[in-house]
Write an enzyme that holds these catalytic residues in place. Structure first.
Site, PDB file in Angstrom:
ATOM      1  N   HIS A  29       0.845  -1.197   0.000  1.00  0.00           N
ATOM      2  CA  HIS A  29       0.000   0.000   0.000  1.00  0.00           C
ATOM      3  C   HIS A  29       0.877   1.241   0.000  1.00  0.00           C
ATOM      4  O   HIS A  29       2.092   1.163   0.186  1.00  0.00           O
ATOM      5  CB  HIS A  29      -0.894   0.030   1.246  1.00  0.00           C
ATOM      6  CG  HIS A  29      -0.141   0.203   2.535  1.00  0.00           C
ATOM      7  ND1 HIS A  29       0.605  -0.813   3.115  1.00  0.00           N
ATOM      8  CD2 HIS A  29       0.020   1.283   3.334  1.00  0.00           C
ATOM      9  CE1 HIS A  29       1.164  -0.367   4.213  1.00  0.00           C
ATOM     10  NE2 HIS A  29       0.842   0.908   4.376  1.00  0.00           N
TER      11      HIS A  29
ATOM     12  N   ASP B 142       0.512   5.204   1.899  1.00  0.00           N
ATOM     13  CA  ASP B 142      -0.311   5.836   2.925  1.00  0.00           C
ATOM     14  C   ASP B 142      -1.142   6.989   2.360  1.00  0.00           C
ATOM     15  O   ASP B 142      -0.643   7.784   1.559  1.00  0.00           O
ATOM     16  CB  ASP B 142       0.578   6.394   4.049  1.00  0.00           C
ATOM     17  CG  ASP B 142       1.429   5.307   4.706  1.00  0.00           C
ATOM     18  OD1 ASP B 142       1.024   4.134   4.679  1.00  0.00           O
ATOM     19  OD2 ASP B 142       2.505   5.646   5.238  1.00  0.00           O
TER      20      ASP B 142
ATOM     21  N   HIS C 214       4.849   0.337   0.238  1.00  0.00           N
ATOM     22  CA  HIS C 214       5.571  -0.420   1.265  1.00  0.00           C
ATOM     23  C   HIS C 214       4.698  -1.536   1.832  1.00  0.00           C
ATOM     24  O   HIS C 214       3.476  -1.549   1.635  1.00  0.00           O
ATOM     25  CB  HIS C 214       6.110   0.496   2.363  1.00  0.00           C
ATOM     26  CG  HIS C 214       5.067   1.328   3.039  1.00  0.00           C
ATOM     27  ND1 HIS C 214       4.522   2.453   2.460  1.00  0.00           N
ATOM     28  CD2 HIS C 214       4.457   1.195   4.237  1.00  0.00           C
ATOM     29  CE1 HIS C 214       3.631   2.989   3.270  1.00  0.00           C
ATOM     30  NE2 HIS C 214       3.557   2.242   4.358  1.00  0.00           N
TER      31      HIS C 214
ATOM     32  N   ARG D  80       5.455   6.607  13.843  1.00  0.00           N
ATOM     33  CA  ARG D  80       5.307   7.139  12.480  1.00  0.00           C
ATOM     34  C   ARG D  80       4.755   8.558  12.508  1.00  0.00           C
ATOM     35  O   ARG D  80       3.754   8.819  13.169  1.00  0.00           O
ATOM     36  CB  ARG D  80       4.356   6.245  11.684  1.00  0.00           C
ATOM     37  CG  ARG D  80       4.381   6.533  10.200  1.00  0.00           C
ATOM     38  CD  ARG D  80       3.466   5.614   9.429  1.00  0.00           C
ATOM     39  NE  ARG D  80       2.183   6.245   9.212  1.00  0.00           N
ATOM     40  CZ  ARG D  80       1.192   5.697   8.532  1.00  0.00           C
ATOM     41  NH1 ARG D  80       1.324   4.490   8.013  1.00  0.00           N
ATOM     42  NH2 ARG D  80       0.046   6.333   8.365  1.00  0.00           N
TER      43      ARG D  80
HETATM   44  C1  SIN Z   1       3.191   1.258   7.698  1.00  0.00           C
HETATM   45  O1  SIN Z   1       2.555   0.686   6.831  1.00  0.00           O
HETATM   46  O2  SIN Z   1       3.174   2.466   7.831  1.00  0.00           O
HETATM   47  C2  SIN Z   1       4.028   0.422   8.640  1.00  0.00           C
HETATM   48  C3  SIN Z   1       5.292  -0.074   8.051  1.00  0.00           C
HETATM   49  C4  SIN Z   1       6.032  -0.943   9.020  1.00  0.00           C
HETATM   50  O3  SIN Z   1       5.593  -1.158  10.144  1.00  0.00           O
HETATM   51  O4  SIN Z   1       7.107  -1.438   8.672  1.00  0.00           O
END
Ligand code: SIN
Length: 277
Positions: free
Chosen positions: A98, A100, A253, A268
């Site tokens: 996906h 974000d 990612h 994050r």
């Molecule tokens: C995310 O999708 O923002 C998380 C990525 C992760 O935990 O490595």
């Protein structure tokens, strides 16, 4: 004085920026980091010792912080979303390809993820480069996609009947009544680099504008499979002090969920973006 070095993770995706302290970046190092971010779409730092305040201050050097309305927030710092999986949980956050916030009319520019607590092994994050994925398409398909737009929705992830609310992560997620959708070009001209980037993703893109979901599925499935060919991807292994900073308009990612029975916590911060054309 430390020398700054760029080290590619793979030929096709991601670069480590070594020899910088992101809590104390000089203007010239900031320029170098900015250029690496523009050129590669995802950059990584090692051996950082940053507090939550440093994390927030670094994010603010790039733009306004976009507080995620669905994610579990850190109790003390609302700007920080917690990407957390407890020992007893089986579902992780972001465990599928996906990008974000593509469901927002002005999708977030990027996300800065800081390791806080890691499993002994596993919990890597995969990235894929959407410039490279676009560049590798045929001229014919590029032409077809050039006038198409796609609908992105967060209902299937964050809605009351969505993935997280029906998982063992449900308690942490909120905002299920705030779900919505947005429409963006399938191929965007990246606002920082000026390059063409493929802008659909399996996490949130539901269909092409003016097409049914059934009509859209075969072409979306082709693009989703194409976009994660190994030559466009890299795999980032987290260690204490690791930081990843990706551009949501140039990469996808995937958080690998292979560490059941251990806790993983990352902080994050997501930085606001702009409408895409
Ligand atoms: C995310 O999708 O923002 C998380 C990525 C992760 O935990 O490595």
């Amino acid at each position: 004085m430390a020398t700054t070095v760029l080290r590619k993770l793979t030929a096709g995706c991601g670069v480590e920026v070594l020899g910088v302290d992101i809590a104390r970046l000089s203007n010239s190092d900031m320029e170098l980091v900015r250029q690496a971010y523009v050129d590669h779409g995802v950059i990584f730092f090692r051996d950082q010792k940053i507090t939550p305040e440093d994390h927030i201050a670094f994010a603010r050097r790039w733009g306004e912080i976009d507080i995620n309305r669905f994610f579990p927030a850190n109790g003390q710092y609302p700007e920080i979303a917690e990407v957390r999986k407890e020992k007893e949980q089986k579902t992780n956050i972001g465990g599928g390809w996906h990008t974000d916030h593509s469901y927002d009319p002005e999708p977030a520019m990027g996300s800065i993820l800081v390791a806080r607590e890691l499993p002994a092994d596993g919990g890597d994050t995969l990235f894929s480069n959407m410039y490279a994925a676009y560049d590798a398409l045929s001229v014919g398909l590029k032409n077809t996609l050039s006038t198409m737009r796609a609908v992105h929705s967060n209902a299937m992830a964050f809605g009351a009947a969505g993935f997280y609310k029906n998982s063992d992560q449900a308690g942490g997620f909120k905002g299920e009544s705030l779900v919505g959708e947005a429409v963006h070009p399938v191929v965007i001209t990246h606002p920082l680099s000026g390059r063409k980037s493929l802008y659909v993703n399996p996490g949130f893109t539901t269909h092409f504008e003016g097409w049914t979901e059934a009509e859209s599925k075969p072409l979306l499935d082709f693009l989703f499979a194409h976009a994660v060919k190994p030559e466009f991807t890299c795999r980032f292994q987290w260690h204490d002090g690791s930081v990843a900073f990706w551009d949501n308009r140039a990469t996808w990612h995937y958080a690998v969920n292979d560490y059941h029975g251990e806790r993983r916590l990352l902080h994050r911060i997501t930085i606001g973006g702009c409408a895409l054309a």
